[in-house]
Design a protein around this motif. Structure first.
Motif, PDB file in Angstrom:
ATOM      1  N   GLU A   8       0.830  -1.217   0.000  1.00  0.00           N
ATOM      2  CA  GLU A   8       0.000   0.000   0.000  1.00  0.00           C
ATOM      3  C   GLU A   8       0.860   1.261   0.000  1.00  0.00           C
ATOM      4  O   GLU A   8       0.370   2.350  -0.277  1.00  0.00           O
ATOM      5  CB  GLU A   8      -0.989   0.005   1.168  1.00  0.00           C
ATOM      6  CG  GLU A   8      -0.389   0.003   2.559  1.00  0.00           C
ATOM      7  CD  GLU A   8      -0.095  -1.390   3.088  1.00  0.00           C
ATOM      8  OE1 GLU A   8       0.079  -2.326   2.273  1.00  0.00           O
ATOM      9  OE2 GLU A   8      -0.012  -1.540   4.325  1.00  0.00           O
ATOM     10  N   PRO A  52      -5.295  -1.266   3.859  1.00  0.00           N
ATOM     11  CA  PRO A  52      -5.882  -2.467   3.246  1.00  0.00           C
ATOM     12  C   PRO A  52      -7.038  -3.091   4.031  1.00  0.00           C
ATOM     13  O   PRO A  52      -7.908  -3.722   3.448  1.00  0.00           O
ATOM     14  CB  PRO A  52      -4.700  -3.443   3.170  1.00  0.00           C
ATOM     15  CG  PRO A  52      -3.491  -2.600   3.183  1.00  0.00           C
ATOM     16  CD  PRO A  52      -3.820  -1.382   3.973  1.00  0.00           C
ATOM     17  N   CYS A  86      -6.794  -0.302  -2.335  1.00  0.00           N
ATOM     18  CA  CYS A  86      -7.187   0.454  -1.131  1.00  0.00           C
ATOM     19  C   CYS A  86      -6.406   1.759  -1.066  1.00  0.00           C
ATOM     20  O   CYS A  86      -6.971   2.813  -0.751  1.00  0.00           O
ATOM     21  CB  CYS A  86      -6.943  -0.373   0.123  1.00  0.00           C
ATOM     22  SG  CYS A  86      -8.105  -1.731   0.303  1.00  0.00           S
ATOM     23  N   ALA A 103      -4.315  -4.350  -1.776  1.00  0.00           N
ATOM     24  CA  ALA A 103      -3.756  -3.282  -0.937  1.00  0.00           C
ATOM     25  C   ALA A 103      -3.517  -2.031  -1.779  1.00  0.00           C
ATOM     26  O   ALA A 103      -3.741  -0.899  -1.327  1.00  0.00           O
ATOM     27  CB  ALA A 103      -2.448  -3.766  -0.305  1.00  0.00           C
TER      28      ALA A 103
END
Ligand code: AKG
Ligand code: FE2
Length: 435
Positions: free
Chosen positions: A230, A319, A312, A309
Motif C-alpha cells: 500500500e 488495506p 485500497c 492493498a
C-alpha cells in the motif's frame, strides 16, 4: 465389498494411532455426515503431527466450517505445518500475515514465507514471487527464471504468463512450446488460452523442456520487497468528475497482473445470484447479469493481496478497509444494471452490516482486459461513462461529504455487445472490514 474392507482396515489403523489412517478416516466420516467423529479423527491426526490434517483443520477454524471459528488458533496450526515445509500451509500463512488476520500484520514476514516456499521449490510460490516482484517494479531475468521453473513443473498460470510474453515478442520460450502450453491451458480451462490458440495454429509442437533447476534467489531480494504494497508509489490520479467524485488512474497494475487475476478467479466464477427475500433461496439476480466471484482469505495469494492493498491505497485507505477482492466477467448481452454500491439503512441485512464495518464510501475498479464492445462503467444520472485500458483503475465516491448517499453515484455496466469484459472490484468500507 472391497471398499468396506478398506474402511475397516482404516478404522483399525486409525484406532491404533496411525495418523494418516486417522486423516483418511476423518474424510470418510465427514462424507458419511458423522461430523463429530470426523472432527475427533482430524484433531487426533493433527495432534500426531499429520501436516495435511493440520492444514485442513486450520482451514475449518478459519471459516467456521465443522468447528468453531478461531482465526488465531488457525494461524498457530498453519505455522506448525509451514515450519515443516507444508506447501499450502506456507502459502496461506503468508496471506494471513499480510492481512493481519488472526495475527499481527507483518508484510516482511509474509514475503519471507513466500521466498522460503520458492526456495523449497513450491510451484505456486515460484510463480507468485515472480509476479510480486513485477508488482514491485522488478522485471528481470530472475522473474523469467522463476516463471519458467513454475511452468516446467506444471503450473499453467506461469506457463500462460510466458505464452503471453512470447506473443509480445519475448523469446524465452519458442513458438512450439507456446502452442503446447496454450493447448494445455485450454484443456485445463485457463480463460485466456482459447483466444490465443489461433496465434500458434501453424506451429509444430515441441517437447517440454526438462524441469530447470530452482533459480538462485539472492538474500537482498527480501529487502527489495520489504515495503508494504500500500506504500508503493502509484501513477498520478486524474479527477474526471466532481459529482459523483470520480478519479481514474492509468496503469495501476501491469498487464501480467491483470492476467493473473483473470486466471486465478476463473475456476470460481458463477452466475451472480441474490437471496430471494420470500423463499430464502438463491436465484438469478435481475440487476446483475454477469459472472462473479470473491477471493476469501483462503483463496488469496500474496500477489492478489498486494493488488488489493494497492486498490485500497488508491482510495486513500489502509488495506483492512477493503472488502474481498471480487472479479466480474461479462459475456455478450451481460450487464450490471443501475445500482448504488453504498449500503442502504433499513434494507434487509444492511443495518447489521452498517453497524459492523460502516458505510461503503468508495469503490475501486480495475479493467482487466480490452478489445470488447459495450461494457462501459456509466454514471447514469451524472451522464459520465468510462472504459479503461488494461490495468487502469477508476475510483469513485458513493457518498457525499456528510456521509449521505450521493444519488449521482448511481451507476451501471452497460451491456457487453461483443467480446468479453473482465473487471476487478473492491468496495471500500468506512471502518476496518469485519467478515
Ligand atoms: O463492471 C463495471 O463496470 C461496474 C462494476 C460495479 O459497478 C461494481 O462492481 O460495483
Ligand atoms: Fe457498482
Amino acid at each position: 465389498m472391497a471398499e468396506s474392507v478398506d474402511i475397516n482396515q482404516l478404522a483399525v489403523a486409525a484406532k491404533a494411532g496411525d495418523a494418516d489412517a486417522q486423516y483418511k478416516m476423518a474424510a470418510y466420516l465427514s462424507g458419511e455426515g458423522q461430523k463429530d467423529a470426523a472432527i475427533k479423527m482430524l484433531k487426533a491426526a493433527a495432534t500426531a503431527g499429520h501436516l495435511d490434517a493440520r492444514f485442513t483443520l486450520a482451514n475449518f477454524m478459519l471459516s467456521g466450517h465443522m468447528v468453531d471459528r478461531d482465526v488465531s488458533h488457525a494461524v498457530q496450526v498453519l505455522a506448525q505445518a509451514a515450519a515443516k515445509g507444508h506447501e499450502a500451509a506456507t502459502r496461506l500463512l503468508a496471506v494471513l500475515k499480510a492481512m493481519g488476520h488472526g495475527c499481527e500484520a507483518d508484510w516482511p514476514a509474509a514475503v519471507a514465507l513466500l521466498v522460503t516456499g520458492a526456495r523449497q521449490g513450491h510451484i505456486l510460490a515460484l510463480a507468485e514471487l515472480a509476479l510480486l516482484r513485477e508488482l514491485y517494479g522488478f522485471n528481470d531475468d530472475l522473474n523469467t527464471a522463476l516463471l519458467l521453473a513454475a511452468a516446467t513443473r506444471g503450473n499453467i498460470i506461469a506457463a500462460m504468463q510466458l505464452v503471453s510474453r512470447h506473443l509480445k515478442g519475448d523469446r524465452t520460450i519458442e513458438a512450439g512450446l507456446a502452442k503446447q502450453w496454450t493447448q494445455q491451458g485450454r484443456q485445463l480451462g485457463h480463460p485466456l488460452a482459447g483466444n490465443l490458440l489461433p496465434a500458434f495454429e501453424a506451429v509444430e509442437a515441441a517437447p517440454l523442456p526438462d524441469p530447470t533447476a530452482i533459480p538462485d534467489i539472492p538474500e537482498d531480494l527480501l529487502s527489495d520487497l520489504a515495503t508494504a504494497p500500500e506504500s508503493l508509489a502509484r501513477p498520478q490520479a486524474r479527477v474526471e468528475l466532481d459529482r459523483p467524485h470520480v478519479e481514474t488512474i492509468e496503469g495501476l497494475i501491469s498487464h501480467a497482473l491483470c492476467e493473473h487475476i483473470i486466471a486465478a478467479s476463473a475456476p470460481s466464477l458463477a452466475p451472480a445470484r441474490v437471496v430471494d427475500p420470500k423463499s430464502g433461496e438463491l436465484r438469478a439476480d435481475p440487476y446483475r447479469h454477469s459472472y462473479n466471484m470473491a477471493f476469501w482469505p483462503a483463496d488469496l495469494d500474496l500477489v492478489l493481496y498486494a493488488i488489493g492493498a494497492r486498490m485500497c491505497a488508491a482510495a486513500g485507505v489502509t488495506p483492512d478497509h477493503g472488502e474481498m477482492l471480487s472479479v466480474l466477467y461479462y459475456q455478450p448481452g451481460m450487464y450490471y444494471g443501475p445500482h448504488y454500491d453504498c449500503l442502504v439503512p433499513g434494507a434487509d441485512g444492511q443495518n447489521a452490516e452498517l453497524e459492523r464495518s460502516g458505510q461503503r464510501p468508495k469503490t475501486v475498479l480495475i479493467y482487466l482486459n480490452d478489445g470488447y464492445e459495450g461494457g462501459s462503467t456509466s454514471f447514469v444520472r451524472a451522464g459520465f461513462a468510462h472504459k479503461g485500458g488494461i490495468g487502469d483503475a477508476i475510483v469513485f465516491q458513493n457518498v457525499l461529504a456528510d456521509g449521505e448517499i450521493d444519488e449521482q453515484s448511481l451507476h451501471e455496466s452497460t451491456p457487453v455487445t461483443g467480446g468479453v469484459k473482465w473487471i476487478a472490484s473492491k468496495w471500500i468500507r468506512e471502518k476496518s472490514y469485519q467478515f
